[in-house]
Design a protein around this motif. Structure first.
Motif, PDB file in Angstrom:
ATOM      1  N   GLU A 290      78.008  17.468  77.562  1.00 34.00           N
ATOM      2  CA  GLU A 290      77.207  18.650  77.915  1.00 34.00           C
ATOM      3  C   GLU A 290      77.013  18.752  79.426  1.00 34.00           C
ATOM      4  N   GLU A 291      76.682  17.610  80.061  1.00 27.94           N
ATOM      5  CA  GLU A 291      76.439  17.608  81.507  1.00 27.94           C
ATOM      6  C   GLU A 291      77.706  17.969  82.286  1.00 27.94           C
ATOM      7  N   VAL A 292      78.826  17.352  81.919  1.00 26.89           N
ATOM      8  CA  VAL A 292      80.093  17.608  82.621  1.00 26.89           C
ATOM      9  C   VAL A 292      80.462  19.082  82.493  1.00 26.89           C
ATOM     10  N   CYS A 293      80.337  19.633  81.300  1.00 25.17           N
ATOM     11  CA  CYS A 293      80.727  21.034  81.098  1.00 25.17           C
ATOM     12  C   CYS A 293      79.792  21.986  81.837  1.00 25.17           C
ATOM     13  N   LYS A 294      78.505  21.665  81.839  1.00 28.10           N
ATOM     14  CA  LYS A 294      77.539  22.489  82.578  1.00 28.10           C
ATOM     15  C   LYS A 294      77.902  22.475  84.070  1.00 28.10           C
ATOM     16  N   LEU A 295      78.203  21.284  84.572  1.00 23.99           N
ATOM     17  CA  LEU A 295      78.551  21.105  85.976  1.00 23.99           C
ATOM     18  C   LEU A 295      79.825  21.876  86.326  1.00 23.99           C
ATOM     19  N   ILE A 296      80.838  21.769  85.478  1.00 25.75           N
ATOM     20  CA  ILE A 296      82.102  22.466  85.739  1.00 25.75           C
ATOM     21  C   ILE A 296      81.870  23.975  85.745  1.00 25.75           C
ATOM     22  N   LYS A 297      81.088  24.484  84.783  1.00 22.61           N
ATOM     23  CA  LYS A 297      80.829  25.934  84.730  1.00 22.61           C
ATOM     24  C   LYS A 297      80.082  26.410  85.978  1.00 22.61           C
ATOM     25  N   GLU A 298      79.120  25.596  86.462  1.00 23.56           N
ATOM     26  CA  GLU A 298      78.330  25.988  87.632  1.00 23.56           C
ATOM     27  C   GLU A 298      79.116  25.861  88.934  1.00 23.56           C
ATOM     28  N   GLU A 299      79.785  24.711  89.092  1.00 30.02           N
ATOM     29  CA  GLU A 299      80.432  24.399  90.367  1.00 30.02           C
ATOM     30  C   GLU A 299      81.856  24.944  90.474  1.00 30.02           C
ATOM     31  N   PHE A 300      82.536  25.072  89.332  1.00 32.51           N
ATOM     32  CA  PHE A 300      83.949  25.483  89.334  1.00 32.51           C
ATOM     33  C   PHE A 300      84.178  26.593  88.319  1.00 32.51           C
ATOM     34  N   PRO A 301      83.550  27.768  88.549  1.00 35.90           N
ATOM     35  CA  PRO A 301      83.662  28.852  87.559  1.00 35.90           C
ATOM     36  C   PRO A 301      85.099  29.323  87.345  1.00 35.90           C
ATOM     37  N   SER A 302      86.001  28.984  88.271  1.00 35.40           N
ATOM     38  CA  SER A 302      87.390  29.438  88.109  1.00 35.40           C
ATOM     39  C   SER A 302      88.173  28.576  87.118  1.00 35.40           C
ATOM     40  N   ILE A 303      87.600  27.442  86.719  1.00 37.05           N
ATOM     41  CA  ILE A 303      88.305  26.571  85.769  1.00 37.05           C
ATOM     42  C   ILE A 303      88.018  27.042  84.350  1.00 37.05           C
ATOM     43  N   HIS A 304      89.079  27.357  83.632  1.00 39.87           N
ATOM     44  CA  HIS A 304      88.938  27.752  82.231  1.00 39.87           C
ATOM     45  C   HIS A 304      89.778  26.802  81.399  1.00 39.87           C
ATOM     46  N   MET A 305      89.138  26.113  80.477  1.00 43.78           N
ATOM     47  CA  MET A 305      89.839  25.142  79.655  1.00 43.78           C
ATOM     48  C   MET A 305      90.145  25.745  78.293  1.00 43.78           C
ATOM     49  N   GLN A 306      91.270  25.301  77.713  1.00 42.94           N
ATOM     50  CA  GLN A 306      91.683  25.780  76.389  1.00 42.94           C
ATOM     51  C   GLN A 306      91.503  24.675  75.368  1.00 42.94           C
ATOM     52  N   PRO A 307      90.871  24.881  74.245  1.00 44.54           N
ATOM     53  CA  PRO A 307      90.148  26.091  73.850  1.00 44.54           C
ATOM     54  C   PRO A 307      88.807  26.235  74.577  1.00 44.54           C
ATOM     55  N   ASP A 308      88.106  25.127  74.886  1.00 46.02           N
ATOM     56  CA  ASP A 308      86.874  25.217  75.663  1.00 46.02           C
ATOM     57  C   ASP A 308      86.588  23.849  76.278  1.00 46.02           C
ATOM     58  N   CYS A 309      85.637  23.824  77.206  1.00 44.84           N
ATOM     59  CA  CYS A 309      85.342  22.605  77.947  1.00 44.84           C
ATOM     60  C   CYS A 309      84.948  21.461  77.016  1.00 44.84           C
ATOM     61  N   GLU A 310      84.053  21.727  76.074  1.00 46.55           N
ATOM     62  CA  GLU A 310      83.555  20.668  75.191  1.00 46.55           C
ATOM     63  C   GLU A 310      84.698  19.995  74.436  1.00 46.55           C
ATOM     64  N   THR A 311      85.653  20.798  73.957  1.00 48.67           N
ATOM     65  CA  THR A 311      86.782  20.253  73.204  1.00 48.67           C
ATOM     66  C   THR A 311      87.640  19.363  74.098  1.00 48.67           C
ATOM     67  N   VAL A 312      87.904  19.831  75.318  1.00 55.86           N
ATOM     68  CA  VAL A 312      88.743  19.069  76.252  1.00 55.86           C
ATOM     69  C   VAL A 312      88.058  17.756  76.654  1.00 55.86           C
ATOM     70  N   VAL A 313      86.773  17.837  77.030  1.00 58.09           N
ATOM     71  CA  VAL A 313      86.047  16.637  77.457  1.00 58.09           C
ATOM     72  C   VAL A 313      85.937  15.656  76.291  1.00 58.09           C
ATOM     73  N   SER A 314      85.692  16.170  75.094  1.00 63.43           N
ATOM     74  CA  SER A 314      85.596  15.318  73.914  1.00 63.43           C
ATOM     75  C   SER A 314      86.933  14.616  73.645  1.00 63.43           C
ATOM     76  N   ALA A 315      88.023  15.329  73.834  1.00 59.43           N
ATOM     77  CA  ALA A 315      89.344  14.734  73.636  1.00 59.43           C
ATOM     78  C   ALA A 315      89.622  13.656  74.687  1.00 59.43           C
ATOM     79  N   LEU A 316      89.192  13.909  75.932  1.00 60.15           N
ATOM     80  CA  LEU A 316      89.329  12.891  76.984  1.00 60.15           C
ATOM     81  C   LEU A 316      88.537  11.648  76.594  1.00 60.15           C
ATOM     82  N   TRP A 317      87.336  11.880  76.081  1.00 63.61           N
ATOM     83  CA  TRP A 317      86.466  10.790  75.648  1.00 63.61           C
ATOM     84  C   TRP A 317      87.171   9.947  74.586  1.00 63.61           C
ATOM     85  N   ASP A 318      87.777  10.635  73.588  1.00 61.56           N
ATOM     86  CA  ASP A 318      88.488   9.931  72.513  1.00 61.56           C
ATOM     87  C   ASP A 318      89.652   9.118  73.065  1.00 61.56           C
TER      88      ASP A 318
END
Length: 132
Positions: A30-58
């Motif tokens: 949640e924190e990483v995605c909030k930070l990315i949305k605030e600081e780097f609004p031009s970054i769009h992840m597919q399908p969404d930030c939570e899915t990508v960060v969760s996959a990195l975590w796995d």
């Protein structure tokens, strides 16, 4: 800080302990995605930030030695903060972690393109976590 640097083995143990805690994973995602949305609004992840960060975590958890993910001793929020700050304030760890994260993103998520580049974005996130 210049106190004794944790060894690579200690770092791996800490990262694996943190990565195997679902509470830490949820909050960090949640924190990483909030930070990315605030600081780097031009970054769009597919399908969404939570899915990508969760996959990195796995992916990180999958690299941990089996048996290290025991939930017997979940660190307290204070211990986690201390560990994260110790790790994050090491330039050697920052450089290696940035390279690893970017390599992982390029391999696992080739559709993600960061502006200006992954290393710059990850380094900026790092600086946000650890004000110099």
């Amino acid at each position: 800080s210049a106190q004794s640097m944790p060894s690579p083995e200690e770092i791996e143990k800490l990262v694996c302990e943190l990565a195997s805690s679902e509470m830490v994973e949820k909050e960090a995602t949640e924190e990483v995605c909030k930070l990315i949305k605030e600081e780097f609004p031009s970054i769009h992840m597919q399908p969404d930030c939570e899915t990508v960060v969760s996959a990195l975590w796995d992916t990180i958890k999958a690299r941990c030695p089996k048996g290290k993910e025991s939930v017997s001793s979940i660190p307290s929020p204070e211990e986690i903060e201390k560990l994260v700050c110790e790790l994050a304030s090491s330039e050697m760890v920052e450089k290696e972690a940035t390279e690893e994260v970017c390599k992982l993103i390029k391999e696992e998520f080739p559709s993600i393109h960061m502006q200006p580049d992954c290393e710059t974005v990850v380094s900026a996130l790092w600086d946000f976590v650890v004000p110099k």
